[in-house]
Design a protein around this motif. Structure first.
Motif, PDB file in Angstrom:
ATOM      1  N   TYR A 156      57.479  35.677  -9.632  1.00 38.35           N
ATOM      2  CA  TYR A 156      57.768  35.453 -10.941  1.00 38.35           C
ATOM      3  C   TYR A 156      57.926  33.738 -11.278  1.00 38.35           C
ATOM      4  N   GLY A 157      58.459  33.108 -10.510  1.00 43.17           N
ATOM      5  CA  GLY A 157      58.558  31.548 -10.654  1.00 43.17           C
ATOM      6  C   GLY A 157      56.906  31.053 -11.007  1.00 43.17           C
ATOM      7  N   PHE A 158      56.292  31.199 -10.023  1.00 40.67           N
ATOM      8  CA  PHE A 158      54.842  30.953 -10.417  1.00 40.67           C
ATOM      9  C   PHE A 158      54.181  31.377 -11.807  1.00 40.67           C
ATOM     10  N   ASN A 187      59.481  27.100 -20.090  1.00 39.94           N
ATOM     11  CA  ASN A 187      59.066  27.725 -19.252  1.00 39.94           C
ATOM     12  C   ASN A 187      58.943  27.043 -17.650  1.00 39.94           C
ATOM     13  N   GLY A 188      58.671  26.019 -17.864  1.00 37.79           N
ATOM     14  CA  GLY A 188      58.494  25.284 -16.554  1.00 37.79           C
ATOM     15  C   GLY A 188      60.023  25.010 -15.853  1.00 37.79           C
ATOM     16  N   ALA A 189      61.233  24.982 -16.570  1.00 36.06           N
ATOM     17  CA  ALA A 189      62.595  24.827 -16.164  1.00 36.06           C
ATOM     18  C   ALA A 189      63.128  26.280 -15.456  1.00 36.06           C
ATOM     19  N   ILE A 190      62.387  27.282 -16.250  1.00 34.18           N
ATOM     20  CA  ILE A 190      62.775  28.527 -15.715  1.00 34.18           C
ATOM     21  C   ILE A 190      61.919  28.732 -14.341  1.00 34.18           C
ATOM     22  N   ILE A 197      63.546  29.591 -10.932  1.00 36.55           N
ATOM     23  CA  ILE A 197      63.642  30.900  -9.949  1.00 36.55           C
ATOM     24  C   ILE A 197      62.737  30.587  -8.574  1.00 36.55           C
ATOM     25  N   LEU A 198      61.885  29.511  -8.652  1.00 38.74           N
ATOM     26  CA  LEU A 198      61.598  29.218  -7.165  1.00 38.74           C
ATOM     27  C   LEU A 198      62.559  28.581  -6.044  1.00 38.74           C
ATOM     28  N   SER A 238      64.155  31.284  -2.539  1.00 42.52           N
ATOM     29  CA  SER A 238      64.223  30.797  -1.244  1.00 42.52           C
ATOM     30  C   SER A 238      65.394  31.532  -0.584  1.00 42.52           C
ATOM     31  N   VAL A 239      66.326  32.068  -1.572  1.00 45.24           N
ATOM     32  CA  VAL A 239      67.436  32.667  -0.958  1.00 45.24           C
ATOM     33  C   VAL A 239      67.022  34.220  -0.789  1.00 45.24           C
ATOM     34  N   THR A 240      66.189  34.578  -1.360  1.00 42.65           N
ATOM     35  CA  THR A 240      65.591  35.954  -1.156  1.00 42.65           C
ATOM     36  C   THR A 240      64.311  36.355  -0.394  1.00 42.65           C
TER      37      THR A 240
END
Length: 226
Positions: free
Chosen positions: A25-27, A150-153, A157-158, A162-164
């Protein structure tokens, strides 16, 4: 709308095999912002071709009918330009829903809530852009603001992904549920439900076009009517 449906359909076929849904989702959020920024730079260059195309399609014999091909060419250009970001936007839906839902009993409530929040956010974004951001920052400035958001989101998310990283993806049909627990559905019933969904979407978007045309009689031919 074609891009949204295509992206949702394509990623929906493989989302159950992905290991880290938040990372994907982050990418994708980075891809949405990046492709939107590239489109904002390509549109002025493509517009330079329009005088040449218009003279080509309206010149010579049969010129009265050729403006239709010019309009069709404009539509194809716009369609191809918007395809990449809209496909990526559509791909976010199966990703987020599979991440949020951990129990079949929560499927309707959580997917419905996510869709409502997403639609509400889209409406707020359209209103803020049209009435606040564009008058102050212009179109190019508003595009840059949206790209940065969008970049901040994507970055946020990235970091969360790392937690999941070791969380197993949720399967809508887990293996430990026996087939006898699910009531059998006839192929005819499935096709009927899908056809009703298609007709519902068809008429919903037809209403949007018709209501926009009605509003232009009062508001005028502008983006505000849309």
């Amino acid at each position: 709308m074609a891009g949204l449906s295509l992206g949702s359909w394509l990623l929906g076929r493989y989302v159950g095999k992905l290991k880290n849904l938040l990372q994907w989702y982050g990418f994708i959020e980075f891809g949405i912002g990046g492709s939107a920024y590239l489109i904002s730079m390509l549109i002025p260059k493509i517009e330079l071709l329009y005088p040449f195309l218009f003279s080509s399609f309206t010149g010579g014999t049969g010129g009265a009918q050729r403006p239709l091909f010019f309009t069709l060419t404009q539509f194809i250009f716009c369609f191809l330009l918007l395809l990449t970001p809209t496909v990526l936007m559509g791909a976010t839906f199966p990703l987020v829903t599979h991440f949020l839902v951990s129990d079949e009993r929560e499927l309707g409530r959580k997917v419905g809530a996510f869709y409502a929040i997403n639609t509400f956010g889209g409406a707020i974004g359209a209103l803020i852009s049209a009435y606040f951001l564009i008058p102050i920052f212009g179109i190019s400035g508003t595009v840059k603001i949206a790209v940065w958001i969008n970049g901040a989101i994507g970055l946020m998310i990235l970091i969360l992904s790392s937690v999941t990283a070791n969380v197993a993806p949720y399967s809508l049909f887990p293996q430990n549920i026996s087939k006898s627990q699910a009531p059998p559905l006839s192929p005819l019933l499935k096709k009927g439900v899908m056809a009703s969904f298609a007709l519902s979407g068809f008429f919903a978007l037809a209403y949007e076009v018709l209501l926009t045309r009605l509003l232009t009689a009062v508001i005028g031919h502008s983006v505000y009517a849309f």
